[in-house]
Design a protein around this motif. Structure first.
Motif, PDB file in Angstrom:
ATOM      1  N   LYS A  79      31.984   0.739 117.374  1.00  0.00           N
ATOM      2  CA  LYS A  79      31.770  -0.174 118.493  1.00  0.00           C
ATOM      3  C   LYS A  79      32.269  -1.559 118.099  1.00  0.00           C
ATOM      4  O   LYS A  79      32.449  -1.856 116.918  1.00  0.00           O
ATOM      5  CB  LYS A  79      30.291  -0.244 118.871  1.00  0.00           C
ATOM      6  N   LYS A  80      32.457  -2.416 119.100  1.00  0.00           N
ATOM      7  CA  LYS A  80      33.000  -3.743 118.849  1.00  0.00           C
ATOM      8  C   LYS A  80      32.038  -4.798 119.393  1.00  0.00           C
ATOM      9  O   LYS A  80      31.594  -4.715 120.547  1.00  0.00           O
ATOM     10  CB  LYS A  80      34.373  -3.886 119.530  1.00  0.00           C
ATOM     11  N   PHE A  81      31.741  -5.777 118.574  1.00  0.00           N
ATOM     12  CA  PHE A  81      30.850  -6.871 118.961  1.00  0.00           C
ATOM     13  C   PHE A  81      31.503  -7.684 120.081  1.00  0.00           C
ATOM     14  O   PHE A  81      32.599  -8.214 119.925  1.00  0.00           O
ATOM     15  CB  PHE A  81      30.591  -7.747 117.731  1.00  0.00           C
ATOM     16  N   GLY A  82      30.827  -7.740 121.227  1.00  0.00           N
ATOM     17  CA  GLY A  82      31.350  -8.512 122.352  1.00  0.00           C
ATOM     18  C   GLY A  82      32.320  -7.768 123.245  1.00  0.00           C
ATOM     19  O   GLY A  82      32.807  -8.326 124.235  1.00  0.00           O
ATOM     20  N   ASP A  83      32.609  -6.505 122.929  1.00  0.00           N
ATOM     21  CA  ASP A  83      33.560  -5.716 123.717  1.00  0.00           C
ATOM     22  C   ASP A  83      32.838  -5.059 124.889  1.00  0.00           C
ATOM     23  O   ASP A  83      31.938  -4.240 124.686  1.00  0.00           O
ATOM     24  CB  ASP A  83      34.192  -4.649 122.822  1.00  0.00           C
ATOM     25  N   PRO A  84      33.191  -5.368 126.134  1.00  0.00           N
ATOM     26  CA  PRO A  84      32.481  -4.779 127.272  1.00  0.00           C
ATOM     27  C   PRO A  84      32.701  -3.277 127.418  1.00  0.00           C
ATOM     28  O   PRO A  84      31.897  -2.597 128.068  1.00  0.00           O
ATOM     29  CB  PRO A  84      33.043  -5.545 128.481  1.00  0.00           C
ATOM     30  N   GLU A  85      33.792  -2.750 126.849  1.00  0.00           N
ATOM     31  CA  GLU A  85      34.074  -1.320 126.973  1.00  0.00           C
ATOM     32  C   GLU A  85      33.132  -0.471 126.121  1.00  0.00           C
ATOM     33  O   GLU A  85      32.688   0.600 126.550  1.00  0.00           O
ATOM     34  CB  GLU A  85      35.532  -1.041 126.577  1.00  0.00           C
ATOM     35  N   ASN A  86      32.825  -0.920 124.910  1.00  0.00           N
ATOM     36  CA  ASN A  86      31.959  -0.163 123.992  1.00  0.00           C
ATOM     37  C   ASN A  86      31.289  -1.147 123.043  1.00  0.00           C
ATOM     38  O   ASN A  86      31.624  -1.226 121.867  1.00  0.00           O
ATOM     39  CB  ASN A  86      32.779   0.871 123.215  1.00  0.00           C
ATOM     40  N   PRO A  87      30.319  -1.906 123.533  1.00  0.00           N
ATOM     41  CA  PRO A  87      29.799  -3.040 122.760  1.00  0.00           C
ATOM     42  C   PRO A  87      28.810  -2.646 121.669  1.00  0.00           C
ATOM     43  O   PRO A  87      28.047  -1.691 121.800  1.00  0.00           O
ATOM     44  CB  PRO A  87      29.099  -3.880 123.832  1.00  0.00           C
ATOM     45  N   LEU A  88      28.839  -3.416 120.580  1.00  0.00           N
ATOM     46  CA  LEU A  88      27.837  -3.341 119.525  1.00  0.00           C
ATOM     47  C   LEU A  88      26.809  -4.438 119.783  1.00  0.00           C
ATOM     48  O   LEU A  88      27.164  -5.612 119.886  1.00  0.00           O
ATOM     49  CB  LEU A  88      28.481  -3.546 118.152  1.00  0.00           C
ATOM     50  N   LEU A  89      25.545  -4.059 119.890  1.00  0.00           N
ATOM     51  CA  LEU A  89      24.453  -5.029 119.973  1.00  0.00           C
ATOM     52  C   LEU A  89      23.621  -4.928 118.701  1.00  0.00           C
ATOM     53  O   LEU A  89      23.511  -3.850 118.092  1.00  0.00           O
ATOM     54  CB  LEU A  89      23.565  -4.767 121.183  1.00  0.00           C
ATOM     55  N   VAL A  90      23.035  -6.048 118.286  1.00  0.00           N
ATOM     56  CA  VAL A  90      22.275  -6.073 117.038  1.00  0.00           C
ATOM     57  C   VAL A  90      20.923  -6.756 117.258  1.00  0.00           C
ATOM     58  O   VAL A  90      20.730  -7.503 118.215  1.00  0.00           O
ATOM     59  CB  VAL A  90      23.042  -6.801 115.911  1.00  0.00           C
ATOM     60  N   SER A  91      20.016  -6.478 116.338  1.00  0.00           N
ATOM     61  CA  SER A  91      18.764  -7.234 116.262  1.00  0.00           C
ATOM     62  C   SER A  91      18.867  -8.187 115.080  1.00  0.00           C
ATOM     63  O   SER A  91      19.580  -7.927 114.110  1.00  0.00           O
ATOM     64  CB  SER A  91      17.570  -6.298 116.066  1.00  0.00           C
ATOM     65  N   VAL A  92      18.161  -9.294 115.174  1.00  0.00           N
ATOM     66  CA  VAL A  92      18.119 -10.282 114.092  1.00  0.00           C
ATOM     67  C   VAL A  92      16.651 -10.529 113.780  1.00  0.00           C
ATOM     68  O   VAL A  92      15.892 -10.983 114.637  1.00  0.00           O
ATOM     69  CB  VAL A  92      18.818 -11.597 114.507  1.00  0.00           C
ATOM     70  N   GLN A 118      27.856  -5.821 132.355  1.00  0.00           N
ATOM     71  CA  GLN A 118      28.588  -5.049 133.359  1.00  0.00           C
ATOM     72  C   GLN A 118      29.234  -3.813 132.743  1.00  0.00           C
ATOM     73  O   GLN A 118      29.213  -2.718 133.328  1.00  0.00           O
ATOM     74  CB  GLN A 118      29.642  -5.930 134.022  1.00  0.00           C
ATOM     75  N   GLY A 119      29.796  -3.989 131.536  1.00  0.00           N
ATOM     76  CA  GLY A 119      30.403  -2.853 130.857  1.00  0.00           C
ATOM     77  C   GLY A 119      29.378  -1.794 130.471  1.00  0.00           C
ATOM     78  O   GLY A 119      29.645  -0.586 130.570  1.00  0.00           O
ATOM     79  N   LEU A 120      28.192  -2.243 130.029  1.00  0.00           N
ATOM     80  CA  LEU A 120      27.148  -1.298 129.651  1.00  0.00           C
ATOM     81  C   LEU A 120      26.642  -0.506 130.851  1.00  0.00           C
ATOM     82  O   LEU A 120      26.279   0.668 130.719  1.00  0.00           O
ATOM     83  CB  LEU A 120      25.985  -2.043 128.993  1.00  0.00           C
ATOM     84  N   VAL A 121      26.616  -1.124 132.010  1.00  0.00           N
ATOM     85  CA  VAL A 121      26.198  -0.409 133.218  1.00  0.00           C
ATOM     86  C   VAL A 121      27.160   0.744 133.483  1.00  0.00           C
ATOM     87  O   VAL A 121      26.746   1.875 133.793  1.00  0.00           O
ATOM     88  CB  VAL A 121      26.123  -1.360 134.423  1.00  0.00           C
TER      89      VAL A 121
END
Length: 549
Positions: A79-92, A118-121
Motif C-alpha cells: 500500500k502507499k501512504f496518501g494514495d487514494p487507490e490503495n492507501p496505507l493508514l497508520v496509528s501513532v 473517497q478512494g477508500l469508499v
C-alpha cells in the motif's frame, strides 16, 4: 548518522526496553515470535531526548529515517501512504519504558484525508466505516496535536445523535458520519483559522512531535512523580499499520488480561466491542461485552486469542494486559504488557505464580510494589452497615475497596477540597486530564465505561475503589449536580462506593480495617524469610488527601 533512531519491529526484542520502550520492545518480541502483529516501527527514546535537545523539534536526519521506515511499511503491506487507490493508514502511539496507561497520547487512522476517504469508499464499498475512521482521526489529531478541547467534538456528536434520535455512536449512519466529518472540519477551521491538514506526511511528523511533547505534559508529570519514573527516560513513538475493528459486524476490538486484575483469579478478564475502534473501549463511550461473549460470536478467534494469551503469560512470567483488534474475522495483537492490578490481586498473582512454578519466592517479592501494601489494608464497609444500607444504584465493580466522601465533579474541585474532607470524583467518564483528582479521591464513580476503561485501569493501579458504567447516573458538570437513579446529588453531598460489588449508596457507611491474612500473610512470611535489614521505619511524603479530623 552515527546513531540509529528508528527500528522496525522485526529489528528489536524484549530486552531493548530502555531504547524501544515497553510497548515497542513487546511488539518486537511478539513479531519475532510469529504472532499476528501489524507491521510497524519504533522511534526511540533517544530520538525523544534529541527532540528536546534540539529545542522541541524533530531534526532532518530523524525525519529522513522515519520516512525510510515508512517506505518499508508501504512495501511489505503493498500500500502507499496518501494514495487514494490503495492507501496505507497508520496509528501513532506513545510507549515509555515504564507502563503509563492512559497518560500520554494516541492517534488512529493517520494518513486519511478527503481524497483518501473517497478512494477508500470505492475500495471497501463501506462508506460508514470510512467516515467513522475519518471522524475519529480528526477528533484525535485535533485533541492531541492541535490541543483543541475534545469535549467540543463530543458535543457535536451528541447534537447529531439527538437530531437522529439515537443513543449510541454505533447507531449513526454513513451519512451521519459524513456530517460529523464536515462539522469537525468546520469547527477546526473556526478555531485554528486554517483548514484541517490534508498532507499525510505533515500529519505524521506533527503526530510524532505531539507524542514526544506529551512526555512532558502536566498529567504525565503528575503520573511520573506518583510512580517514581525519571523525567529523563523519555517516550518512544510506535508507528503501526492500521487494522480496523470498525469495518463491520465481523470486526471488533478489545482489551483483556490473562488474570483478573481486581481479584487475581486465574481467568481471562476483559471487554470487547464489535464494529468499534480501540478508543470506544477505553474511553467508555459504548457499553462493552465480557470477553467470554467473543466465544459465541467467533469461536475460532476466541480460541486463537486464548492460546496467544497463555503463550504471552508463560513467556513474560506475569499477568499480561493485551489489546487486540479483529478485522474481518482475522485477529491482530496490538500490545502486551505486564498488567496493572489492585494491591490485593498483586499478592494473589505473585503467590499463585510461585505455586505454578513460573517464578521463585524471591521473584514474587520483587513483583510487589512496597507502597502498594498500604492499599491492601484499606477499609471495607462493616457487615452491620451493609445489613441495613440499601444501594441506590449498581455499576461495574472496577476496582475493589470502600470509598466514602463528598461528591465533586472535576479533578480541580477534588484537589481543592481533598484536605477538608474525603472526596469522591464523579464523572461521565474519566480521561487523562483527571489524574490529579483521581489521586486525591477516596473513590471514582463514572456513568460510562467498563473494566478496561480509563477509570478502571488507573484506579486499580492507584489502589482506589471505582464503580464504572452506572447507567442510571447523569452528570451535569456545568451545574455541579448529578442525578443517580432519580435522586439528585449536589456538589458536597456524601455518597459511598463499594468497588467490590459495584454498589452505590447515598450518605456515609461505616467502615472497618482490613485484616492481615491469606496471601498477604504468605508474602510477609517470605519477606521475613529472605530479609537482611532489621531496621523498620516510616517515612512518607503525604499526598493532599483528607486524613481525618
Amino acid at each position: 548518522m552515527s546513531k540509529k533512531f528508528v527500528y522496525l519491529f522485526s529489528e528489536g526484542n524484549k530486552d531493548m526496553r530502555e531504547l524501544l520502550g515497553g510497548k515497542g520492545a513487546n511488539l518486537a518480541e511478539m513479531t519475532n515470535a510469529g504472532m499476528p502483529v501489524p507491521k510497524g516501527f519504533t522511534v526511540t527514546t533517544e530520538a525523544c531526548t534529541q527532540y528536546y535537545e534540539d529545542g522541541r523539534k524533530i531534526n532532518d536526519e530523524i525525519q529522513a529515517e522515519i520516512l525510510e521506515k515508512l517506505a518499508v511499511l508501504e512495501e511489505v503491506n503493498g500500500k502507499k501512504f496518501g494514495d487514494p487507490e490503495n492507501p496505507l493508514l497508520v496509528s501513532v502511539r506513545s510507549g515509555a519504558r515504564a507502563s503509563m496507561p492512559g497518560m500520554m497520547d494516541t492517534i488512529l487512522n493517520l494518513g486519511i484525508n478527503d481524497t483518501v476517504a473517497q478512494g477508500l469508499v470505492k475500495l471497501t464499498n463501506n462508506p460508514r466505516f470510512v467516515y467513522d475512521s475519518y471522524r475519529w482521526f480528526i477528533q484525535m489529531f485535533s485533541d492531541v496535536v492541535m490541543e483543541l478541547d475534545k469535549r467540543s467534538f463530543e458535543r457535536i456528536i451528541d447534537e447529531v445523535k439527538a437530531k437522529r434520535g439515537v443513543a449510541l455512536d454505533s447507531e449513526l449512519t454513513a451519512e451521519d458520519m459524513q456530517e460529523l466529518v464536515a462539522r469537525f472540519k468546520e469547527y477546526y477551521r473556526s478555531q485554528k483559522g486554517e483548514d484541517f491538514p490534508q498532507e499525510p506526511k505533515v500529519q505524521l511528523m506533527e503526530a510524532v512531535q505531539a507524542v514526544f511533547r506529551s512526555w512532558d505534559n502536566p498529567r504525565a508529570q503528575v503520573y511520573r512523580a506518583m510512580n517514581d519514573i525519571p523525567a529523563d527516560w523519555g517516550t518512544v513513538v510506535n508507528v503501526q499499520t492500521m487494522v480496523f475493528g470498525n469495518w463491520g459486524d465481523d470486526s471488533g476490538t478489545g482489551v483483556a488480561f490473562t488474570r483478573n486484575p481486581t481479584t487475581g483469579e486465574k481467568e481471562l478478564y476483559g471487554d470487547f466491542l464489535m464494529n468499534a475502534q480501540g478508543e470506544d473501549v477505553v474511553a467508555g463511550i459504548r457499553r462493552t461485552s465480557d470477553i467470554s461473549e467473543l466465544k459465541k460470536i467467533n469461536p475460532a478467534v476466541y480460541d486463537q486469542f486464548v492460546e496467544i494469551a497463555t503463550r504471552l503469560e508463560n513467556h513474560y512470567r506475569d499477568m499480561q494486559d493485551m489489546e487486540f483488534t479483529i478485522e474481518r474475522g482475522q485477529l491482530y495483537m496490538l500490545q502486551t504488557r505486564n498488567g496493572k492490578r489492585t494491591p490485593g490481586a498483586a499478592l494473589k498473582i505473585a503467590v499463585d505464580l510461585v505455586s505454578e512454578g513460573l517464578i521463585t519466592e524471591q521473584e514474587a517479592l520483587l513483583m510487589i510494589e512496597p507502597n502498594s501494601l498500604d492499599a491492601v489494608l484499606h477499609n471495607n464497609f462493616t457487615e452491620r452497615a451493609l445489613a441495613t444500607a440499601k444501594p441506590i444504584a449498581n455499576g461495574v465493580p472496577a476496582s475493589p475497596g470502600a470509598g466514602c466522601g463528598a461528591v465533586y465533579f472535576t479533578a480541580e474541585d477534588c484537589e481543592a477540597h481533598a484536605t477538608e474532607s474525603p472526596v469522591i470524583l464523579v464523572r461521565q467518564e474519566t480521561s487523562t486530564e483527571d489524574i490529579v483528582g483521581m489521586q486525591v479521591a477516596e473513590g471514582i464513580l463514572t456513568a460510562r465505561g467498563g473494566r478496561a476503561s480509563h477509570a478502571a485501569v488507573v484506579a486499580r493501579g492507584m489502589g482506589r475503589c471505582c464503580v464504572a458504567g452506572v447507567a442510571s447516573l447523569i452528570v451535569d458538570e456545568e451545574h455541579k449536580v448529578a442525578v443517580l437513579a432519580g435522586s439528585t446529588i449536589h456538589e458536597g453531598d456524601y455518597i459511598s462506593l463499594d468497588g467490590s460489588t459495584g454498589n452505590v449508596y447515598l450518605g456515609r457507611l461505616e467502615t472497618e480495617e482490613a485484616q492481615i491474612a491469606g496471601d498477604f500473610a504468605t508474602i510477609m512470611g517470605w519477606a521475613d524469610k529472605y530479609r537482611q535489614l532489621q531496621v523498620r521505619t516510616n517515612a512518607d511524603n503525604p499526598p493532599r488527601r483528607w486524613c481525618g479530623p
